[in-house]
Design a protein around this motif. Structure first.
Motif, PDB file in Angstrom:
ATOM      1  N   SER A 210      -7.972   0.469 -21.712  1.00  0.00           N
ATOM      2  CA  SER A 210      -7.613   1.455 -20.700  1.00  0.00           C
ATOM      3  C   SER A 210      -7.629   0.870 -19.287  1.00  0.00           C
ATOM      4  O   SER A 210      -7.446   1.595 -18.327  1.00  0.00           O
ATOM      5  CB  SER A 210      -8.569   2.654 -20.780  1.00  0.00           C
ATOM      6  OG  SER A 210      -9.896   2.192 -20.627  1.00  0.00           O
ATOM      7  N   SER A 211      -7.881  -0.446 -19.189  1.00  0.00           N
ATOM      8  CA  SER A 211      -7.933  -1.010 -17.832  1.00  0.00           C
ATOM      9  C   SER A 211      -7.269  -2.380 -17.732  1.00  0.00           C
ATOM     10  O   SER A 211      -7.931  -3.374 -17.438  1.00  0.00           O
ATOM     11  CB  SER A 211      -9.393  -1.109 -17.380  1.00  0.00           C
ATOM     12  OG  SER A 211     -10.151  -1.800 -18.354  1.00  0.00           O
ATOM     13  N   PRO A 212      -5.966  -2.435 -18.000  1.00  0.00           N
ATOM     14  CA  PRO A 212      -5.285  -3.729 -17.865  1.00  0.00           C
ATOM     15  C   PRO A 212      -5.231  -4.162 -16.404  1.00  0.00           C
ATOM     16  O   PRO A 212      -5.176  -3.299 -15.509  1.00  0.00           O
ATOM     17  CB  PRO A 212      -3.877  -3.433 -18.392  1.00  0.00           C
ATOM     18  CG  PRO A 212      -3.692  -1.979 -18.184  1.00  0.00           C
ATOM     19  CD  PRO A 212      -5.034  -1.351 -18.346  1.00  0.00           C
TER      20      PRO A 212
ATOM     21  N   GLU B 171      -5.290   0.834  -3.850  1.00  0.00           N
ATOM     22  CA  GLU B 171      -5.989   0.470  -2.611  1.00  0.00           C
ATOM     23  C   GLU B 171      -5.452  -0.837  -2.015  1.00  0.00           C
ATOM     24  O   GLU B 171      -5.258  -0.948  -0.820  1.00  0.00           O
ATOM     25  CB  GLU B 171      -7.489   0.343  -2.880  1.00  0.00           C
ATOM     26  CG  GLU B 171      -8.125   1.723  -3.044  1.00  0.00           C
ATOM     27  CD  GLU B 171      -9.492   1.670  -3.660  1.00  0.00           C
ATOM     28  OE1 GLU B 171      -9.942   0.564  -4.012  1.00  0.00           O
ATOM     29  OE2 GLU B 171     -10.109   2.739  -3.816  1.00  0.00           O
ATOM     30  N   SER B 172      -5.251  -1.847  -2.872  1.00  0.00           N
ATOM     31  CA  SER B 172      -4.726  -3.119  -2.363  1.00  0.00           C
ATOM     32  C   SER B 172      -3.319  -3.332  -2.928  1.00  0.00           C
ATOM     33  O   SER B 172      -2.813  -2.501  -3.690  1.00  0.00           O
ATOM     34  CB  SER B 172      -5.644  -4.262  -2.787  1.00  0.00           C
ATOM     35  OG  SER B 172      -5.774  -4.244  -4.182  1.00  0.00           O
ATOM     36  N   TYR B 173      -2.719  -4.503  -2.615  1.00  0.00           N
ATOM     37  CA  TYR B 173      -1.342  -4.735  -3.058  1.00  0.00           C
ATOM     38  C   TYR B 173      -1.260  -4.934  -4.579  1.00  0.00           C
ATOM     39  O   TYR B 173      -2.029  -5.684  -5.161  1.00  0.00           O
ATOM     40  CB  TYR B 173      -0.747  -5.963  -2.371  1.00  0.00           C
ATOM     41  CG  TYR B 173       0.606  -6.281  -2.945  1.00  0.00           C
ATOM     42  CD1 TYR B 173       1.712  -5.521  -2.586  1.00  0.00           C
ATOM     43  CD2 TYR B 173       0.754  -7.280  -3.903  1.00  0.00           C
ATOM     44  CE1 TYR B 173       2.947  -5.756  -3.155  1.00  0.00           C
ATOM     45  CE2 TYR B 173       1.994  -7.521  -4.482  1.00  0.00           C
ATOM     46  CZ  TYR B 173       3.087  -6.756  -4.097  1.00  0.00           C
ATOM     47  OH  TYR B 173       4.299  -6.982  -4.678  1.00  0.00           O
ATOM     48  N   HIS B 174      -0.367  -4.269  -5.194  1.00  0.00           N
ATOM     49  CA  HIS B 174      -0.098  -4.448  -6.625  1.00  0.00           C
ATOM     50  C   HIS B 174       1.405  -4.493  -6.847  1.00  0.00           C
ATOM     51  O   HIS B 174       2.166  -3.972  -6.023  1.00  0.00           O
ATOM     52  CB  HIS B 174      -0.710  -3.317  -7.449  1.00  0.00           C
ATOM     53  CG  HIS B 174      -2.194  -3.402  -7.549  1.00  0.00           C
ATOM     54  ND1 HIS B 174      -3.018  -2.868  -6.600  1.00  0.00           N
ATOM     55  CD2 HIS B 174      -3.002  -4.003  -8.454  1.00  0.00           C
ATOM     56  CE1 HIS B 174      -4.278  -3.112  -6.925  1.00  0.00           C
ATOM     57  NE2 HIS B 174      -4.297  -3.806  -8.047  1.00  0.00           N
ATOM     58  N   ALA B 175       1.799  -5.106  -7.942  1.00  0.00           N
ATOM     59  CA  ALA B 175       3.225  -5.270  -8.195  1.00  0.00           C
ATOM     60  C   ALA B 175       3.828  -4.131  -9.012  1.00  0.00           C
ATOM     61  O   ALA B 175       5.005  -3.817  -8.870  1.00  0.00           O
ATOM     62  CB  ALA B 175       3.475  -6.593  -8.901  1.00  0.00           C
TER      63      ALA B 175
ATOM     64  N   PRO C 241      -2.602   0.721 -11.207  1.00  0.00           N
ATOM     65  CA  PRO C 241      -1.853  -0.341 -10.540  1.00  0.00           C
ATOM     66  C   PRO C 241      -2.222  -1.697 -11.139  1.00  0.00           C
ATOM     67  O   PRO C 241      -3.399  -1.964 -11.374  1.00  0.00           O
ATOM     68  CB  PRO C 241      -2.329  -0.268  -9.078  1.00  0.00           C
ATOM     69  CG  PRO C 241      -3.242   0.905  -8.991  1.00  0.00           C
ATOM     70  CD  PRO C 241      -3.679   1.263 -10.352  1.00  0.00           C
ATOM     71  N   VAL C 242      -1.225  -2.525 -11.418  1.00  0.00           N
ATOM     72  CA  VAL C 242      -1.499  -3.861 -11.996  1.00  0.00           C
ATOM     73  C   VAL C 242      -0.765  -4.927 -11.183  1.00  0.00           C
ATOM     74  O   VAL C 242       0.255  -4.648 -10.549  1.00  0.00           O
ATOM     75  CB  VAL C 242      -1.076  -3.969 -13.485  1.00  0.00           C
ATOM     76  CG1 VAL C 242      -1.915  -3.082 -14.362  1.00  0.00           C
ATOM     77  CG2 VAL C 242       0.405  -3.645 -13.661  1.00  0.00           C
TER      78      VAL C 242
END
Lengths: 341, 220
Positions: A219-221, A259-263, A338-339
């Motif tokens: 549940s947390s990739p 919160e931070s940058y994700h793709a 977000p990943v």
């Protein structure tokens, strides 16, 4: 405990891996085909020699690149079950299981293992007379009768049907509990990993890209590739993000965890519905239905967003959606992670 | 004379087959599993006797084995005798001429092996030698049987190469096929008939053994 930190390069594949396996625990090594799982098995077992790093089993050194020490495969005590079982076709079941057992204890150990796998009555049968499940049991007994220090299972259930997989999984769990061995199972089957493993390593292009307890990892990739391996199917590329709102050509979505940058935003199963769950969920995303498959109590829809991104999801309820029509779907922000790339 | 010729032929075929197995097993193994760019070159060299007229092979071997040839000079240096028109010479010629009949069945048998079974044996603690005798040999037994039978029978039946390299020296290089030729030349049809019928029956039995072995092995 089994510890390995190894580096190896061959043609287009570069393996650089560190892993720890606890006794009595099943660790799943998940990755797509060609990710390096089988090569890693060959390196751990001694069938191939790594170029850098070390391998230790219970404090005993199996490989140390600095000391130029490589314990031969014959002296490592690795129990391995191959994907196609690799049974000795010219030997009967008894001789297959007995192959790695010392001759003086063969007549005690082998019948014991045959009884544990419920194949005492097939002792004199040849592999070509066995069913797939029986072959798998013989391969497992052959690996364990040799009293190994570690058990490596390379996609052990891939050739079996669903019911048999479940049955054999339970038997395997009992055997692992009895033997208290560290077990590493290579698989790309989600159900297998979820049901068998205590810990999961996700492998991609020869590297471990994520690891964690099986209770939480699915549940947390952390990355797009890990999410794909861990069974996530829907991803929205982020082109711009600010104040917890992600935007792309597909539209925008408020994601509190951003919160931070994700793709990418990875959407879990059940994240997409036809009605908004939350008034702040946004305006909804317009999709075109490309394919539709009717299931017992739902429809499986394959849709396309404005920028060509595909979404696949189940639609429950009595409404039937026609291929070619346009829908507005809503995404539950609590089911979005977000990943990174 | 007939018995002497038959015994010499059996001796030649036996020695040739043993030498071919000693050379052929590692070479076939290499051919079966190598990814070297030289593989097709080596395969072509091994297969040359299948397409080349025996007299051509015999001619070049005769030159090599003669007093001025490389092999001939080496032989004279070590043993004082030339290889041409000697039993040792026809053994070398037979080994080269029958090589594809041993290499190809072995290579084919090794290629059909599931390599993982050999790795499974090593993982179970077997030495490479034990893995070969307990896994490779029994799992490729038909290939070995075919290689032995074809290597032996092809040597028994060869004519051109042996005649070119060994000539026709009774007790030294005169094998059955050459004896038949000489008998026919000197109109000894009775003796020629005995040897010819012997070779015919032998060839039939050999093929029966090769083809008959397949269903027998399948049944198990």
């Amino acid at each position: 405990m089994f510890f390995a930190k190894i580096g190896f390069q061959r043609e287009h594949l570069e393996i650089d891996v560190q892993l720890e396996l606890e006794k009595g625990c099943v660790t799943a090594l998940m990755g797509a085909s060609g990710s390096g799982k089988s090569t890693l098995f060959r390196l751990l077992s001694g069938l191939e020699q790594p170029e850098t790093g070390e391998i230790k089993s219970d404090g005993e050194c199996w490989f140390d690149a600095l000391r130029e020490y490589h314990r031969p495969v014959q002296h490592r005590k690795v129990g391995m079950v191959f994907q196609d079982y690799a049974l000795f076709e010219h030997m009967n079941v008894f001789d297959n299981v007995a192959y790695g057992v010392l001759p003086e204890i063969r007549h005690e150990v082998v019948p014991d293992w045959l009884s544990r796998i419920n194949l005492s009555h097939k002792s004199s049968s040849y592999p070509n007379e066995l069913s797939g499940g029986e072959k798998q049991r013989v391969a497992l007994a052959r690996a364990l009768a040799n009293a190994p220090d570690i058990l490596l299972l390379d996609e052990p259930f891939s050739a079996l049907d669903h019911t048999l997989r479940h049955e054999l999984r339970l038997e395997l769990q009992a055997l692992i509990y009895d033997t208290q061995l560290p077990v590493l199972i290579a698989t790309h089957d989600l159900e297998e990993a979820k049901n068998l493993a205590n810990f999961v390593y996700v492998m991609d292009e020869g590297q471990i890209i994520q690891s964690g307890q099986s209770k939480s990892i699915f549940s947390s990739p952390e990355s797009l590739q890990a999410a794909k391996v861990l069974g996530w199917r829907n991803f929205l590329p982020i082109e711009h993000q600010a104040n917890g709102i992600a935007k792309g050509k597909w539209g925008s979505l408020k994601v509190p965890s951003l919160e931070s940058y994700h793709a990418y935003l990875a959407l879990s199963q059940g994240a997409i519905s036809l009605t908004p769950l939350d008034s702040e969920a946004g305006e909804g995303l317009t999709v075109e239905v490309l394919h539709s498959v009717d299931k017992d109590d739902h429809q499986l829809l394959d849709c396309r967003l404005a920028d060509g991104v595909r979404l696949t999801f189940n639609l429950a309820g009595p409404e039937t959606v026609v291929v070619g029509s346009h829908l507005v779907v809503f995404v539950d922000p609590s089911c979005v992670i977000p990943v990174s790339l | 004379m007939v018995l002497e010729t038959v015994l010499l032929t059996i001796k030649l075929a036996s020695i040739t087959t043993v030498i071919l197995l000693i050379i052929g097993v590692p070479l076939s193994w290499w051919l079966a599993f190598t990814q070297s760019r030289w593989k097709s070159t080596v395969e072509s060299i091994v297969a040359i006797p299948l397409v080349l007229p025996p007299t051509v092979l015999g001619f070049y071997l005769l030159i090599l084995m003669g007093a001025n040839g490389f092999l001939g000079q080496a032989s004279i240096f070590f043993s004082g005798e030339s290889l041409a028109f000697s039993f040792s010479g026809i053994v070398i010629a037979s080994v080269l001429y029958s090589m594809p009949f041993v290499i190809q069945p072995l290579q084919s048998a090794f290629e059909k092996l599931n390599y993982k079974t050999i790795e499974a044996a090593l993982l179970l603690g077997a030495s490479k030698r034990r893995a070969f005798y307990s896994i490779v040999l029994p799992m490729s037994r038909r290939g070995f049987l075919t290689a032995i039978v074809l290597g032996f029978s092809h040597t028994v039946g060869e004519f051109g190469v042996v005649l070119m390299v060994g000539g026709n020296i009774p007790g030294e290089t005169q094998v059955v096929s050459i004896a038949i030729y000489e008998m026919v030349e000197s109109l000894e049809y009775g003796n020629a008939h005995v040897l010819s019928m012997g070779l015919l029956v032998f060839s039939f039995l050999v093929l029966l053994l090769v083809y008959g072995s397949q269903p027998r092995l399948k049944r198990r």
